[in-house]
Design a protein around this motif. Structure first.
Motif, PDB file in Angstrom:
ATOM      1  N   CYS A 129       0.971  -1.204  -0.093  1.00 12.58           N
ATOM      2  CA  CYS A 129       0.163   0.223   0.140  1.00 12.58           C
ATOM      3  C   CYS A 129       0.855   1.254  -0.021  1.00 12.58           C
ATOM      4  CB  CYS A 129      -0.770   0.037   0.977  1.00 12.58           C
ATOM      5  SG  CYS A 129      -2.342  -1.045   1.201  1.00 12.58           S
ATOM      6  N   ASN A 130       0.338   2.419  -0.618  1.00  8.55           N
ATOM      7  CA  ASN A 130       1.003   3.615  -0.537  1.00  8.55           C
ATOM      8  C   ASN A 130       0.637   4.428   0.609  1.00  8.55           C
ATOM      9  OD1 ASN A 130       2.162   3.070  -3.079  1.00  8.55           O
ATOM     10  ND2 ASN A 130       0.373   4.057  -4.225  1.00  8.55           N
ATOM     11  N   ALA A 131       1.719   4.976   1.490  1.00  5.96           N
ATOM     12  CA  ALA A 131       1.524   5.721   2.583  1.00  5.96           C
ATOM     13  C   ALA A 131       1.810   7.298   2.041  1.00  5.96           C
ATOM     14  CB  ALA A 131       2.271   5.458   3.599  1.00  5.96           C
ATOM     15  N   TYR A 132       0.868   8.201   2.695  1.00  3.25           N
ATOM     16  CA  TYR A 132       0.994   9.470   2.064  1.00  3.25           C
ATOM     17  C   TYR A 132       1.400  10.344   3.377  1.00  3.25           C
ATOM     18  CZ  TYR A 132      -0.786   8.274  -2.517  1.00  3.25           C
ATOM     19  OH  TYR A 132      -0.641   7.856  -3.733  1.00  3.25           O
ATOM     20  N   LEU A 133       2.029  11.718   2.832  1.00  2.00           N
ATOM     21  CA  LEU A 133       1.897  12.775   4.137  1.00  2.00           C
ATOM     22  C   LEU A 133       1.352  14.088   3.357  1.00  2.00           C
ATOM     23  CD1 LEU A 133       4.717  14.861   2.792  1.00  2.00           C
ATOM     24  CD2 LEU A 133       6.132  12.914   3.839  1.00  2.00           C
ATOM     25  N   GLY A 134       0.513  14.453   4.119  1.00  2.00           N
ATOM     26  CA  GLY A 134       0.192  16.043   3.933  1.00  2.00           C
ATOM     27  C   GLY A 134       0.885  17.233   4.183  1.00  2.00           C
ATOM     28  N   TYR A 135       1.318  18.225   3.289  1.00  2.00           N
ATOM     29  CA  TYR A 135       2.263  19.087   3.574  1.00  2.00           C
ATOM     30  C   TYR A 135       1.542  20.461   3.471  1.00  2.00           C
ATOM     31  CZ  TYR A 135       3.331  19.063  -1.502  1.00  2.00           C
ATOM     32  OH  TYR A 135       3.182  18.802  -2.800  1.00  2.00           O
ATOM     33  N   GLN A 150       6.028   2.746   0.349  1.00  2.00           N
ATOM     34  CA  GLN A 150       5.137   1.879  -0.312  1.00  2.00           C
ATOM     35  C   GLN A 150       5.551   0.478   0.692  1.00  2.00           C
ATOM     36  OE1 GLN A 150       5.270   1.270  -4.576  1.00  2.00           O
ATOM     37  NE2 GLN A 150       3.758  -0.388  -4.340  1.00  2.00           N
ATOM     38  N   SER A 151       4.394  -0.106   1.339  1.00  2.00           N
ATOM     39  CA  SER A 151       4.999  -1.233   2.148  1.00  2.00           C
ATOM     40  C   SER A 151       3.628  -2.047   2.344  1.00  2.00           C
ATOM     41  CB  SER A 151       5.051  -0.640   3.703  1.00  2.00           C
ATOM     42  OG  SER A 151       5.137  -1.809   4.516  1.00  2.00           O
ATOM     43  N   GLY A 152       4.175  -3.367   2.566  1.00  2.00           N
ATOM     44  CA  GLY A 152       2.987  -4.551   2.829  1.00  2.00           C
ATOM     45  C   GLY A 152       2.151  -4.074   4.056  1.00  2.00           C
ATOM     46  N   SER A 153       2.904  -3.267   5.163  1.00  2.00           N
ATOM     47  CA  SER A 153       2.299  -3.066   6.233  1.00  2.00           C
ATOM     48  C   SER A 153       2.780  -1.830   6.701  1.00  2.00           C
ATOM     49  CB  SER A 153       2.598  -4.033   7.317  1.00  2.00           C
ATOM     50  OG  SER A 153       2.136  -5.320   7.160  1.00  2.00           O
ATOM     51  N   PRO A 154       2.277  -0.474   6.025  1.00  2.00           N
ATOM     52  CA  PRO A 154       2.721   0.779   6.584  1.00  2.00           C
ATOM     53  C   PRO A 154       2.699   1.030   8.080  1.00  2.00           C
ATOM     54  CG  PRO A 154       1.303   0.683   4.720  1.00  2.00           C
ATOM     55  CD  PRO A 154       1.295  -0.890   4.981  1.00  2.00           C
ATOM     56  N   HIS A 155       1.652   0.687   8.674  1.00  2.00           N
ATOM     57  CA  HIS A 155       1.608   0.958  10.035  1.00  2.00           C
ATOM     58  C   HIS A 155       2.770   0.439  10.932  1.00  2.00           C
ATOM     59  CE1 HIS A 155      -0.282  -2.804  10.056  1.00  2.00           C
ATOM     60  NE2 HIS A 155      -0.422  -2.948  11.343  1.00  2.00           N
ATOM     61  N   ILE A 156       3.322  -0.788  10.483  1.00  2.00           N
ATOM     62  CA  ILE A 156       4.279  -1.541  11.270  1.00  2.00           C
ATOM     63  C   ILE A 156       5.657  -0.760  11.148  1.00  2.00           C
ATOM     64  CG2 ILE A 156       5.558  -3.597  11.421  1.00  2.00           C
ATOM     65  CD1 ILE A 156       2.819  -4.915  11.178  1.00  2.00           C
ATOM     66  N   ASP A 157       5.739  -0.690   9.571  1.00  2.00           N
ATOM     67  CA  ASP A 157       7.206   0.005   8.817  1.00  2.00           C
ATOM     68  C   ASP A 157       7.039   1.594   9.214  1.00  2.00           C
ATOM     69  OD1 ASP A 157       7.753  -2.423   8.021  1.00  2.00           O
ATOM     70  OD2 ASP A 157       6.812  -2.193   5.809  1.00  2.00           O
ATOM     71  N   SER A 158       6.137   2.101   9.591  1.00  2.00           N
ATOM     72  CA  SER A 158       6.324   3.523   9.737  1.00  2.00           C
ATOM     73  C   SER A 158       7.452   3.890  10.864  1.00  2.00           C
ATOM     74  CB  SER A 158       5.110   4.231   9.947  1.00  2.00           C
ATOM     75  OG  SER A 158       4.385   3.567  11.110  1.00  2.00           O
ATOM     76  N   VAL A 159       7.331   2.928  11.927  1.00  2.00           N
ATOM     77  CA  VAL A 159       8.395   3.059  12.885  1.00  2.00           C
ATOM     78  C   VAL A 159       9.649   3.306  12.836  1.00  2.00           C
ATOM     79  CG1 VAL A 159       8.914   0.694  13.416  1.00  2.00           C
ATOM     80  CG2 VAL A 159       8.704   2.127  15.378  1.00  2.00           C
TER      81      VAL A 159
END
Length: 241
Positions: A129-135, A150-159
């Motif tokens: 999935c793609n993870a975005y940031l708002g600026y 882009q990650s299979g588990s963005p909430h986990i990899d965001s650490v």
């Protein structure tokens, strides 16, 4: 023997069909997510169920600037950037921003540059999935969006991510080694009206700073992570079907 071979062939054909369907679903999900941001869907007002919950401040910059979540269930709802002194109240990405588990320091002394990341929960399949940031470069009045992961588990990899916001841009820091703590660092420029998904104005460019020390950037409030009390949920949820 011929009947056995035919059965195997049928099973192989069925497996191929299932794989093709799953791949199509995954690709469609990623394309739909990109279209959501590119078409400005995140800015369109919605009329969700009105939940009887008190807004939560999930990230505070200082005494008058913060991010709040409203009309939510278990931290999943409508998120707003608020500046009480400037009279700004801007809806940003919907969902559960506290699923972003990395660090966030907003330290632009002018107050113009704001960056708010997301990290979708759940699993995303092989394509991820793609993870975005708002600026924002106008103090939170308007936001544009950029894919940062882009990650299979963005909430986990965001650490593994840190986002540090300064006067002239923001640093995207990614830990690339769990053993020696090495990182990759990209600095993106922030100037009024810039679109980070389009060609930059002359003399502006991304900077790759993995071998250079980072500036000490600290949010005025000292907060560097999203926080949300997930135990809070509305009492007026619609009945389960």
């Amino acid at each position: 023997m011929k009947a056995t071979t035919t059965l195997k062939e049928k099973m192989m054909n069925i497996l191929k069909m299932i794989s093709a369907v799953l791949l199509t679903i995954c690709v469609t999900a990623c394309v739909s997510q990109d279209s959501y941001y590119n078409a400005g869907e995140y800015r369109k007002p919605v009329a969700p169920t009105s939940y009887d919950v008190t807004p939560q401040v999930i990230y505070r910059i200082d005494d008058h600037r913060y991010v709040s979540i409203e009309n939510y269930d278990h931290c999943n709802g409508q998120n707003y950037y608020i500046d009480t002194k400037a009279g700004i109240r801007t809806e940003i990405m919907r969902g559960n921003l506290s699923q972003y588990q990395g660090r966030l320091s907003i330290a632009d002394p002018t107050g113009l540059n704001i960056v708010i990341p997301e990290a979708p929960g759940g699993t995303c399949g092989d394509k991820g999935c793609n993870a975005y940031l708002g600026y924002s470069t106008d103090g939170g009045r308007t936001f544009k969006y950029k894919k940062y992961m882009q990650s299979g588990s963005p909430h986990i990899d965001s650490v593994n991510y840190s986002i540090l916001v300064a006067k002239d841009g923001f640093y995207l820091v990614k830990k690339i080694s769990q053993t020696n703590g090495s990182t990759s660092v990209t600095k993106y420029p922030l100037v009024p009206s810039i679109d980070l998904e389009k060609p930059y104005p002359p003399d502006l460019h991304d900077e790759y700073l993995s071998e250079k020390p980072l500036p000490l950037l600290r949010t005025p409030s000292g907060q560097d992570r999203f926080t949300c009390d997930s135990s809070i949920h509305p009492s007026n949820l619609p009945p389960a079907k």
